[in-house]
Design an enzyme around this catalytic site. Structure first.
Site, PDB file in Angstrom:
ATOM      1  N   ASP A   1      -5.822  -5.419  -4.703  1.00  0.00           N
ATOM      2  CA  ASP A   1      -5.281  -4.111  -5.072  1.00  0.00           C
ATOM      3  C   ASP A   1      -6.358  -3.043  -5.264  1.00  0.00           C
ATOM      4  O   ASP A   1      -6.045  -1.863  -5.405  1.00  0.00           O
ATOM      5  CB  ASP A   1      -4.458  -4.214  -6.369  1.00  0.00           C
ATOM      6  CG  ASP A   1      -3.092  -4.838  -6.158  1.00  0.00           C
ATOM      7  OD1 ASP A   1      -2.580  -4.778  -5.018  1.00  0.00           O
ATOM      8  OD2 ASP A   1      -2.536  -5.390  -7.125  1.00  0.00           O
TER       9      ASP A   1
ATOM     10  N   LYS B   1      -0.394   1.324 -11.042  1.00  0.00           N
ATOM     11  CA  LYS B   1       0.387   1.449  -9.817  1.00  0.00           C
ATOM     12  C   LYS B   1       1.706   0.706  -9.989  1.00  0.00           C
ATOM     13  O   LYS B   1       1.824  -0.223 -10.792  1.00  0.00           O
ATOM     14  CB  LYS B   1      -0.375   0.919  -8.595  1.00  0.00           C
ATOM     15  CG  LYS B   1      -0.648  -0.593  -8.600  1.00  0.00           C
ATOM     16  CD  LYS B   1       0.488  -1.450  -8.039  1.00  0.00           C
ATOM     17  CE  LYS B   1       0.185  -2.941  -8.232  1.00  0.00           C
ATOM     18  NZ  LYS B   1       1.354  -3.801  -8.023  1.00  0.00           N
TER      19      LYS B   1
END
Length: 292
Positions: A136, A10
């Site tokens: 996350d 990401k």
């Protein structure tokens, strides 16, 4: 039985820190999206009941320090699974890079074991479990593009941003997220990212506005501690990148580029400066499918 799961990296298009929470975490607001730089997580069913982990990168831990191992242990204990699993991680995402590689491996393990162990859990349930592993992990369970709030676990799904190339460069240093947050003075943050403007850019697939809306309040902290990160950012901008930002707490910096012709110029300029340079595409959409 064996299955493979993709675990994409990401990047943070925005990262804002709003306050320090009573629990010691920070209240954040982040726009994140996945790119097609990805690890592969292979999961092999074991009748013995043990959890074993191996990785193509020898320095990656193979015990509870590893988020994927932690994910398997959490699922096994929470749902009293008798079977075990052998986890193999083909590591392509650089480690300790601000790209959520470990979190994505954990998310891939949760998704894969949900199928391998026939648990029948929803993505929402897997994301809730993921929040116990790391901030996350919930985003990585879903993939795609999202606004994350709280300590990162409150996810609002977004449409895909404008398609573009993403060039990532990581200097040969490790950055401690705890150290970066420890050096951040929330009350002294002068420039908060324009999160609402970024959301509008994504909604309208406006590439120029997306580049104008990039922002990361951790960047100045990391740049002051590690001059190499600043040099990479300046080199990307000087080489013609449309937008440049550090991802997460660093040290990886990414460049957004819409025209393919610029990609090679920026890549070659960076390769003369650092070894770890990657060219990827922005995925935008969800990449949560378990591979056969």
């Amino acid at each position: 039985m064996r299955i493979s799961v993709k675990a994409p990296a990401k990047i943070n298009l925005t990262l804002d820190v709003l306050s320090k929470r009573p629990d010691g975490y920070h209240e954040v607001e982040m726009v994140m999206t996945t790119v097609d730089l990805a690890d592969r997580v292979d999961l092999t069913l074991l009748d013995s009941g043990e959890i074993a982990l191996d990785c193509s990168a020898s320095f990656v831990p193979d015990d509870m320090r590893n988020h994927a191992y932690k994910a398997a242990t959490l699922l096994k204990e929470r749902y009293q699974v008798r079977q075990g699993v052998r986890i193999y991680i083909d590591k392509q995402i650089p480690v300790a890079a601000g790209l959520a590689g470990g979190s994505s491996d954990a998310a891939a393990t949760l998704r894969g074991l949900n199928k391998l162990w026939n648990l029948g859990l929803s993505l929402d349930e897997l994301a809730e479990l993921g929040a116990e592993i790391g901030s996350d992990v919930p985003f990585c369970v879903y993939g795609g593009t999202a606004l994350a709030r709280g300590r990162g676990e409150k996810i609002t799904h977004l449409t895909s941003p404008a398609a573009c190339w993403v060039i990532l460069a990581k200097p040969p240093i490790g950055v401690s997220t705890a150290d970066v947050y420890g050096n951040l003075r929330v009350q002294q943050i002068a420039n908060h990212p324009p999160t609402e403007q970024m959301l509008r850019a994504i909604r309208n697939q406006d590439f120029a506005l997306m580049c104008d809306s990039l922002g990361n309040v951790l960047e100045e902290v990391t740049l002051s501690l590690y001059p190499q990160v600043r040099q990479i950012k300046e080199l990307m901008a000087a080489s013609g990148a449309d937008g440049v930002l550090m991802s997460g707490s660093g040290p990886t910096v990414f460049a957004l580029v819409q025209k393919e012709g610029k990609v090679h110029r920026i890549y070659n300029a960076l390769r003369g400066f650092v070894k770890d340079v990657y060219v990827a595409r922005m995925l935008g959409g969800s990449e949560t499918d378990v591979l056969a």
